[in-house]
Design a protein around this motif. Structure first.
Motif, short mmCIF file in Angstrom:
data_model
loop_
_atom_site.label_atom_id
_atom_site.label_comp_id
_atom_site.label_asym_id
_atom_site.label_seq_id
_atom_site.Cartn_x
_atom_site.Cartn_y
_atom_site.Cartn_z
N SER A 62 1.01 -1.12 -0.02
CA SER A 62 0.04 -0.21 -0.01
C SER A 62 0.87 1.21 -0.07
CB SER A 62 -0.91 0.13 1.37
OG SER A 62 -0.24 -0.10 2.46
N PHE A 63 0.38 2.39 -0.38
CA PHE A 63 1.13 3.58 -0.46
C PHE A 63 0.02 4.64 -0.32
CE2 PHE A 63 3.34 0.77 -3.53
CZ PHE A 63 4.92 1.52 -3.27
N LYS A 64 0.60 5.74 -0.01
CA LYS A 64 0.09 7.38 0.00
C LYS A 64 0.58 8.06 -1.05
CE LYS A 64 -1.56 7.75 4.53
NZ LYS A 64 -1.52 8.52 5.98
N ILE A 65 -0.24 8.70 -2.06
CA ILE A 65 0.19 9.28 -3.31
C ILE A 65 0.07 11.01 -2.70
CG2 ILE A 65 0.33 9.91 -5.47
CD1 ILE A 65 1.25 7.24 -4.96
N HIS A 66 1.02 11.71 -2.41
CA HIS A 66 0.82 13.08 -2.02
C HIS A 66 1.08 13.98 -3.36
CE1 HIS A 66 0.97 11.63 2.09
NE2 HIS A 66 2.20 10.89 1.63
N PHE A 67 0.41 15.05 -3.36
CA PHE A 67 0.65 16.06 -4.55
C PHE A 67 0.12 17.23 -4.30
CE2 PHE A 67 -3.38 13.64 -4.87
CZ PHE A 67 -4.34 14.32 -5.18
N VAL A 68 0.88 18.14 -5.00
CA VAL A 68 0.54 19.48 -4.89
C VAL A 68 0.58 20.35 -6.17
CG1 VAL A 68 1.31 19.92 -2.52
CG2 VAL A 68 2.90 20.27 -4.72
N LYS A 69 -0.55 21.33 -6.56
CA LYS A 69 -0.53 21.93 -8.00
C LYS A 69 0.48 23.13 -7.64
CE LYS A 69 -2.86 23.70 -11.45
NZ LYS A 69 -2.12 23.40 -12.46
N ILE A 70 1.48 23.09 -8.57
CA ILE A 70 2.68 24.06 -8.47
C ILE A 70 2.22 25.24 -9.06
CG2 ILE A 70 4.91 24.56 -9.28
CD1 ILE A 70 4.94 22.22 -7.48
N ASP A 71 2.44 26.67 -8.17
CA ASP A 71 2.16 27.84 -8.61
C ASP A 71 3.28 28.67 -9.36
OD1 ASP A 71 3.78 28.26 -6.31
OD2 ASP A 71 2.42 29.49 -5.21
N ASN A 72 4.51 28.18 -8.87
CA ASN A 72 5.61 29.03 -9.70
C ASN A 72 6.84 27.77 -9.65
OD1 ASN A 72 8.08 30.36 -9.93
ND2 ASN A 72 7.39 32.23 -9.19
N TRP A 73 7.19 27.35 -10.95
CA TRP A 73 8.25 26.47 -10.88
C TRP A 73 9.52 26.64 -10.26
CZ3 TRP A 73 6.72 21.45 -11.45
CH2 TRP A 73 5.47 21.40 -12.10
N ASP A 74 9.99 28.07 -10.42
CA ASP A 74 11.40 28.52 -9.79
C ASP A 74 11.24 28.49 -8.36
OD1 ASP A 74 12.44 28.61 -12.48
OD2 ASP A 74 11.70 30.30 -12.77
N ASN A 75 10.00 28.95 -7.83
CA ASN A 75 9.96 29.34 -6.53
C ASN A 75 8.69 29.01 -6.05
OD1 ASN A 75 10.58 29.83 -3.78
ND2 ASN A 75 10.36 32.52 -4.40
N PRO A 76 8.16 27.78 -5.74
CA PRO A 76 6.74 27.49 -5.46
C PRO A 76 6.39 27.78 -4.03
CG PRO A 76 7.82 25.45 -5.75
CD PRO A 76 8.94 26.64 -6.10
N SER A 77 5.29 28.30 -3.72
CA SER A 77 4.94 28.54 -2.10
C SER A 77 5.11 27.45 -1.37
CB SER A 77 3.29 29.10 -2.37
OG SER A 77 2.91 29.23 -1.00
N LYS A 78 5.68 27.54 -0.54
CA LYS A 78 5.61 26.37 0.74
C LYS A 78 4.24 26.25 1.40
CE LYS A 78 10.32 26.45 1.46
NZ LYS A 78 11.34 25.26 2.34
N ASP A 79 3.27 27.22 0.93
CA ASP A 79 2.26 27.14 1.61
C ASP A 79 0.80 26.10 0.93
OD1 ASP A 79 2.90 28.38 4.11
OD2 ASP A 79 2.38 30.20 3.03
N LEU A 80 1.14 25.66 -0.34
CA LEU A 80 0.52 24.95 -1.08
C LEU A 80 -0.29 23.77 -0.47
CD1 LEU A 80 2.66 25.00 -4.42
CD2 LEU A 80 0.84 26.51 -3.85
N LEU A 81 -1.35 23.75 -0.82
CA LEU A 81 -2.00 22.41 -0.34
C LEU A 81 -1.69 21.06 -0.70
CD1 LEU A 81 -4.60 21.51 1.20
CD2 LEU A 81 -5.97 21.72 -0.80
N VAL A 82 -1.24 20.29 0.25
CA VAL A 82 -0.91 18.75 0.02
C VAL A 82 -2.08 18.00 0.16
CG1 VAL A 82 0.52 17.05 0.46
CG2 VAL A 82 1.34 19.33 0.78
N GLU A 83 -2.43 17.33 -1.00
CA GLU A 83 -3.68 16.20 -1.17
C GLU A 83 -3.18 15.24 -1.12
OE1 GLU A 83 -6.94 17.64 -3.55
OE2 GLU A 83 -5.63 18.96 -4.42
N THR A 84 -3.92 14.12 -0.49
CA THR A 84 -3.17 12.83 -0.44
C THR A 84 -4.55 11.75 -0.69
OG1 THR A 84 -1.95 13.52 1.26
CG2 THR A 84 -2.60 11.01 1.38
#
Length: 141
Positions: A62-84
């Motif tokens: 079993s696994f958990k897949i975590h993902f975030v939608k990138i807002d800026n490829w060079d310096n993405p926000s550290k506050d992006l919502l992590v979905e799982t």
């Protein structure tokens, strides 16, 4: 496009069992690989993909897949919502993460294996793949 789950099913009888995801189309799939994280490092994080869509299917454990939608490829926000989303060998589902996201793959059991189907040819990977530190986004337990 948003991440989505493509649900499959399974069938069992005296001969054994078959797992399937009949609604998944292999159109556009260029390659695949199998992920087996080590016991000492169960999280593989963070890989971003500007062009490549990922499709994950758990073949054992079993696994958990975590993902975030990138807002800026060079310096993405550290506050992006992590979905799982969780996946296990008994689920028979594909987790589709479209281009524009970064993902982290966390194995939950020893000897877990995850197959990843990718839409980008290997020759284009260097222009697509963006890596971030493993602790760039906090994964909620």
């Amino acid at each position: 496009m948003e991440p989505k789950i493509i649900q499959g099913g399974s069938f069992s009888d005296h001969r054994g069992s078959i797992s399937y995801v009949n609604d998944f189309s292999f159109a556009g799939i260029e390659r695949f690989y199998i992920i087996s994280n080590s016991e000492s490092n169960p999280i593989r994080a963070w890989q971003g993909h500007k062009l490549d869509a990922k499709n994950f299917y758990c073949i054992s454990g079993s696994f958990k897949i975590h993902f975030v939608k990138i807002d800026n490829w060079d310096n993405p926000s550290k506050d992006l919502l992590v979905e799982t989303v969780s996946a296990s060998a008994s689920d028979s589902k594909i987790i589709h993460i479209p281009a524009g996201y970064a993902n982290a793959v966390e194995s939950l059991e020893k000897d877990s294996k995850l197959i990843s189907f990718s839409t980008l040819p290997l020759s284009n990977v260097s222009e697509d793949d963006v890596r971030y530190e493993s602790d760039y986004w906090k994964i909620n337990e």
